[in-house]
Design a protein around this motif. Structure first.
Motif, PDB file in Angstrom:
ATOM      1  N   ILE A 249      -3.656  10.203  -0.280  1.00 14.39           N
ATOM      2  CA  ILE A 249      -3.980   8.781  -1.335  1.00 14.39           C
ATOM      3  C   ILE A 249      -5.568   8.976  -1.839  1.00 14.39           C
ATOM      4  O   ILE A 249      -5.785   8.451  -3.008  1.00 14.39           O
ATOM      5  CB  ILE A 249      -3.929   7.717  -0.589  1.00 14.39           C
ATOM      6  CG1 ILE A 249      -2.332   7.196  -0.387  1.00 14.39           C
ATOM      7  CG2 ILE A 249      -4.475   6.354  -1.265  1.00 14.39           C
ATOM      8  CD1 ILE A 249      -2.170   6.085   0.557  1.00 14.39           C
ATOM      9  N   GLU A 250      -6.480   9.775  -0.855  1.00 12.29           N
ATOM     10  CA  GLU A 250      -7.672   9.694  -1.113  1.00 12.29           C
ATOM     11  C   GLU A 250      -8.019  10.965  -2.362  1.00 12.29           C
ATOM     12  O   GLU A 250      -8.759  10.548  -3.534  1.00 12.29           O
ATOM     13  CB  GLU A 250      -8.601  10.156   0.000  1.00 12.29           C
ATOM     14  CG  GLU A 250      -8.921   9.021   1.089  1.00 12.29           C
ATOM     15  CD  GLU A 250      -9.597   9.663   2.166  1.00 12.29           C
ATOM     16  OE1 GLU A 250     -10.204  10.392   2.158  1.00 12.29           O
ATOM     17  OE2 GLU A 250      -9.841   8.626   3.033  1.00 12.29           O
ATOM     18  N   THR A 251      -7.260  11.827  -2.397  1.00 11.58           N
ATOM     19  CA  THR A 251      -7.252  12.599  -3.213  1.00 11.58           C
ATOM     20  C   THR A 251      -6.463  12.687  -4.474  1.00 11.58           C
ATOM     21  O   THR A 251      -6.490  13.386  -5.723  1.00 11.58           O
ATOM     22  CB  THR A 251      -6.818  14.082  -2.605  1.00 11.58           C
ATOM     23  OG1 THR A 251      -5.149  14.012  -2.352  1.00 11.58           O
ATOM     24  CG2 THR A 251      -7.405  14.619  -1.568  1.00 11.58           C
ATOM     25  N   GLY A 252      -5.549  11.512  -4.658  1.00 12.73           N
ATOM     26  CA  GLY A 252      -4.779  11.083  -5.762  1.00 12.73           C
ATOM     27  C   GLY A 252      -3.552  11.645  -5.939  1.00 12.73           C
ATOM     28  O   GLY A 252      -3.039  11.649  -6.784  1.00 12.73           O
ATOM     29  N   GLU A 253      -3.168  12.526  -4.910  1.00 12.36           N
ATOM     30  CA  GLU A 253      -1.784  13.138  -5.120  1.00 12.36           C
ATOM     31  C   GLU A 253      -0.622  12.285  -4.871  1.00 12.36           C
ATOM     32  O   GLU A 253       0.305  12.319  -5.236  1.00 12.36           O
ATOM     33  CB  GLU A 253      -1.665  14.176  -3.978  1.00 12.36           C
ATOM     34  CG  GLU A 253      -2.440  15.523  -4.390  1.00 12.36           C
ATOM     35  CD  GLU A 253      -2.115  16.423  -3.093  1.00 12.36           C
ATOM     36  OE1 GLU A 253      -1.065  17.337  -3.473  1.00 12.36           O
ATOM     37  OE2 GLU A 253      -2.873  16.802  -2.173  1.00 12.36           O
ATOM     38  N   LEU A 254      -0.972  11.099  -4.054  1.00 15.08           N
ATOM     39  CA  LEU A 254       0.184   9.972  -3.843  1.00 15.08           C
ATOM     40  C   LEU A 254      -0.525   8.652  -4.232  1.00 15.08           C
ATOM     41  O   LEU A 254      -1.762   8.397  -4.064  1.00 15.08           O
ATOM     42  CB  LEU A 254       0.612  10.002  -2.411  1.00 15.08           C
ATOM     43  CG  LEU A 254       1.444  11.114  -2.108  1.00 15.08           C
ATOM     44  CD1 LEU A 254       1.905  11.311  -0.757  1.00 15.08           C
ATOM     45  CD2 LEU A 254       2.807  11.141  -3.160  1.00 15.08           C
ATOM     46  N   VAL A 255       0.222   7.686  -4.364  1.00 20.48           N
ATOM     47  CA  VAL A 255      -0.313   6.581  -4.910  1.00 20.48           C
ATOM     48  C   VAL A 255       0.522   5.385  -4.132  1.00 20.48           C
ATOM     49  O   VAL A 255       1.770   5.317  -4.096  1.00 20.48           O
ATOM     50  CB  VAL A 255      -0.252   6.130  -6.470  1.00 20.48           C
ATOM     51  CG1 VAL A 255      -0.648   4.646  -6.706  1.00 20.48           C
ATOM     52  CG2 VAL A 255      -0.885   7.119  -7.171  1.00 20.48           C
ATOM     53  N   GLU A 256      -0.339   4.566  -3.400  1.00 21.76           N
ATOM     54  CA  GLU A 256       0.532   3.434  -2.867  1.00 21.76           C
ATOM     55  C   GLU A 256       1.246   2.411  -3.624  1.00 21.76           C
ATOM     56  O   GLU A 256       0.494   1.946  -4.713  1.00 21.76           O
ATOM     57  CB  GLU A 256      -0.429   2.533  -2.021  1.00 21.76           C
ATOM     58  CG  GLU A 256       0.228   1.453  -1.053  1.00 21.76           C
ATOM     59  CD  GLU A 256      -0.570   0.776   0.033  1.00 21.76           C
ATOM     60  OE1 GLU A 256      -0.095  -0.156   0.561  1.00 21.76           O
ATOM     61  OE2 GLU A 256      -1.820   1.394   0.167  1.00 21.76           O
ATOM     62  N   ILE A 257       2.455   1.960  -3.525  1.00 21.83           N
ATOM     63  CA  ILE A 257       3.008   1.095  -4.575  1.00 21.83           C
ATOM     64  C   ILE A 257       3.149  -0.360  -3.755  1.00 21.83           C
ATOM     65  O   ILE A 257       3.510  -0.338  -2.530  1.00 21.83           O
ATOM     66  CB  ILE A 257       4.518   1.630  -4.599  1.00 21.83           C
ATOM     67  CG1 ILE A 257       4.529   2.884  -5.511  1.00 21.83           C
ATOM     68  CG2 ILE A 257       5.204   0.698  -5.311  1.00 21.83           C
ATOM     69  CD1 ILE A 257       5.768   3.631  -5.613  1.00 21.83           C
ATOM     70  N   LEU A 258       2.792  -1.354  -4.466  1.00 20.85           N
ATOM     71  CA  LEU A 258       2.657  -2.685  -4.050  1.00 20.85           C
ATOM     72  C   LEU A 258       1.571  -2.631  -3.167  1.00 20.85           C
ATOM     73  O   LEU A 258       1.034  -1.734  -2.669  1.00 20.85           O
ATOM     74  CB  LEU A 258       4.073  -3.355  -3.462  1.00 20.85           C
ATOM     75  CG  LEU A 258       5.277  -2.975  -4.463  1.00 20.85           C
ATOM     76  CD1 LEU A 258       6.466  -3.631  -3.788  1.00 20.85           C
ATOM     77  CD2 LEU A 258       5.039  -4.058  -5.880  1.00 20.85           C
ATOM     78  N   SER A 259       1.134  -3.989  -2.491  1.00 22.59           N
ATOM     79  CA  SER A 259       0.070  -4.144  -1.836  1.00 22.59           C
ATOM     80  C   SER A 259       0.862  -5.003  -0.482  1.00 22.59           C
ATOM     81  O   SER A 259       0.953  -6.104  -0.562  1.00 22.59           O
ATOM     82  CB  SER A 259      -1.113  -4.941  -2.192  1.00 22.59           C
ATOM     83  OG  SER A 259      -2.000  -5.027  -1.274  1.00 22.59           O
ATOM     84  N   THR A 260       1.068  -4.346   0.704  1.00 27.08           N
ATOM     85  CA  THR A 260       1.907  -5.014   1.671  1.00 27.08           C
ATOM     86  C   THR A 260       1.274  -4.721   3.064  1.00 27.08           C
ATOM     87  O   THR A 260       0.123  -3.836   3.014  1.00 27.08           O
ATOM     88  CB  THR A 260       3.186  -4.570   1.738  1.00 27.08           C
ATOM     89  OG1 THR A 260       3.488  -3.210   2.046  1.00 27.08           O
ATOM     90  CG2 THR A 260       3.724  -5.167   0.652  1.00 27.08           C
ATOM     91  N   ASN A 261       1.305  -5.324   3.994  1.00 27.48           N
ATOM     92  CA  ASN A 261       0.738  -5.397   5.326  1.00 27.48           C
ATOM     93  C   ASN A 261       2.187  -5.311   6.234  1.00 27.48           C
ATOM     94  O   ASN A 261       2.412  -6.332   6.968  1.00 27.48           O
ATOM     95  CB  ASN A 261      -0.003  -6.360   5.812  1.00 27.48           C
ATOM     96  CG  ASN A 261      -0.776  -6.156   6.840  1.00 27.48           C
ATOM     97  OD1 ASN A 261      -0.972  -5.273   7.363  1.00 27.48           O
ATOM     98  ND2 ASN A 261      -1.284  -7.236   7.524  1.00 27.48           N
ATOM     99  N   VAL A 262       2.847  -4.574   6.559  1.00 29.69           N
ATOM    100  CA  VAL A 262       4.041  -4.173   7.234  1.00 29.69           C
ATOM    101  C   VAL A 262       3.860  -3.164   8.398  1.00 29.69           C
ATOM    102  O   VAL A 262       3.489  -2.114   8.165  1.00 29.69           O
ATOM    103  CB  VAL A 262       5.404  -3.987   6.343  1.00 29.69           C
ATOM    104  CG1 VAL A 262       6.620  -3.866   7.132  1.00 29.69           C
ATOM    105  CG2 VAL A 262       5.458  -5.007   5.272  1.00 29.69           C
ATOM    106  N   HIS A 263       4.134  -3.538   9.567  1.00 26.98           N
ATOM    107  CA  HIS A 263       4.341  -2.868  10.712  1.00 26.98           C
ATOM    108  C   HIS A 263       5.657  -2.836  11.400  1.00 26.98           C
ATOM    109  O   HIS A 263       6.200  -3.841  11.685  1.00 26.98           O
ATOM    110  CB  HIS A 263       3.140  -3.230  11.865  1.00 26.98           C
ATOM    111  CG  HIS A 263       1.779  -3.160  11.099  1.00 26.98           C
ATOM    112  ND1 HIS A 263       0.793  -2.218  11.431  1.00 26.98           N
ATOM    113  CD2 HIS A 263       1.189  -4.248  10.556  1.00 26.98           C
ATOM    114  CE1 HIS A 263      -0.202  -2.608  10.928  1.00 26.98           C
ATOM    115  NE2 HIS A 263      -0.336  -3.723  10.251  1.00 26.98           N
TER     116      HIS A 263
END
Length: 293
Positions: A249-263
């Motif tokens: 995610i830091e390098t931009g190869e992947l992107v987080e979808i939506l904004s959630t807080n699930v464990h």
């Protein structure tokens, strides 16, 4: 407030619950009822005037004060245990660890040489696998595995190492083709990449209130590392945890979808109860705490 030490039995109960994340598991380890453990925690909190735990779903998590207290208390108990273990300092020549493939390859393997400073003279054999070892039959010395909430290893010593946030990721190229995703309904229309079965996605959607039959499209791959690579190649949306994809995610190869807080669960170190207090496993624990923090 009194500066006298709290009762040792209460401190042991607190340390065990904080380490295992479970009152019942702490009771099994200490050979007392979970009711007794709860009473010791309650009395300790009342004595010190501090709340150490808060509820999170079916489990317990440490408060800020609880985490700070645990870090100091655990070091004291480890020092006592190591001092006792060193009375019989025979270390094995090899420590066999079976580990879920994603954590083994992505997180542990690059740092494996560092463990030599924790276990001098001991060769570490790290086996990435989804198969569960027979620890009682000495098939392995320890297991590092992801356990979903409510999933227990009865009769074994289970220590929580990391409780990752779980979230969906995709490649920028995939999102360019399919457009931005702003809701669960939009996500459900996309090809989802599954780790062996659809159960992980189903648990995640259930946490967001979307229970019941779901039509989940997409390939079923063998392990989490493969699902991440598939997402990186633009083949769909993968469900993963922060430990495995923070760098992508830091390098931009992947992107987080939506904004959630699930464990959904925790990465745990599993050993037999007798092995859990040996010097090699205690050293392994300290190394894993540094690596998986």
């Amino acid at each position: 407030m009194s500066h006298r030490l709290p009762p040792l039995i209460a401190l042991r109960a607190f340390e065990a619950v904080a380490r295992t994340g479970s009152v019942r598991a702490a009771g099994d380890e200490l050979s007392v009822s979970h009711t007794a453990v709860s009473r010791h925690i309650h009395n300790l909190q009342n004595r010190l005037g501090v709340a150490f735990f808060e509820r999170e779903g079916r489990g317990l998590t440490l408060t800020g004060s609880g985490e700070r207290y645990y870090q100091k208390i655990s070091r004291a108990f480890e020092a006592i245990t190591l001092a006792t273990s060193e009375l019989k300092p025979d270390l094995p020549t090899q420590l066999d660890i079976w580990c879920t493939p994603g954590i083994a390859s992505i997180t542990l393997l690059p740092r494996l040489p560092d463990i030599e400073s924790y276990l001098p003279g001991c060769d570490v054999a790290l086996r990435p696998t989804r198969r569960r070892p027979d620890l009682a039959a000495n098939e392995a010395d320890a297991e590092i595995v992801f356990l979903f909430d409510g999933e227990e290893r009865q009769g074994y010593h289970v220590e929580v190492l990391n409780r990752p946030r779980m979230f969906p990721v995709a490649s920028p190229a995939f999102l360019d083709r399919h457009g931005p995703v702003s809701s669960v309904d939009e996500l459900l229309k996309l090809p989802l990449i599954h780790e062996e079965s659809t159960s992980q996605w189903e648990r995640w959607f259930d946490h967001l209130g979307r229970s019941g039959p779901l039509s989940l499209r997409g390939p079923k791959l063998w392990n989490g590392q493969q699902t991440i690579e598939s997402a990186r190649l633009g083949q769909g949306v993968a469900m993963t945890g922060s430990l495995l994809v923070d760098q992508d995610i830091e390098t931009g190869e992947l992107v987080e979808i939506l904004s959630t807080n699930v464990h959904l669960g925790s990465y745990c170190l599993v050993t037999t109860k007798s092995r859990s207090v040996t010097a090699p496993i205690l050293a392994l624990r300290r190394w894993l705490a540094d690596v998986l923090e």
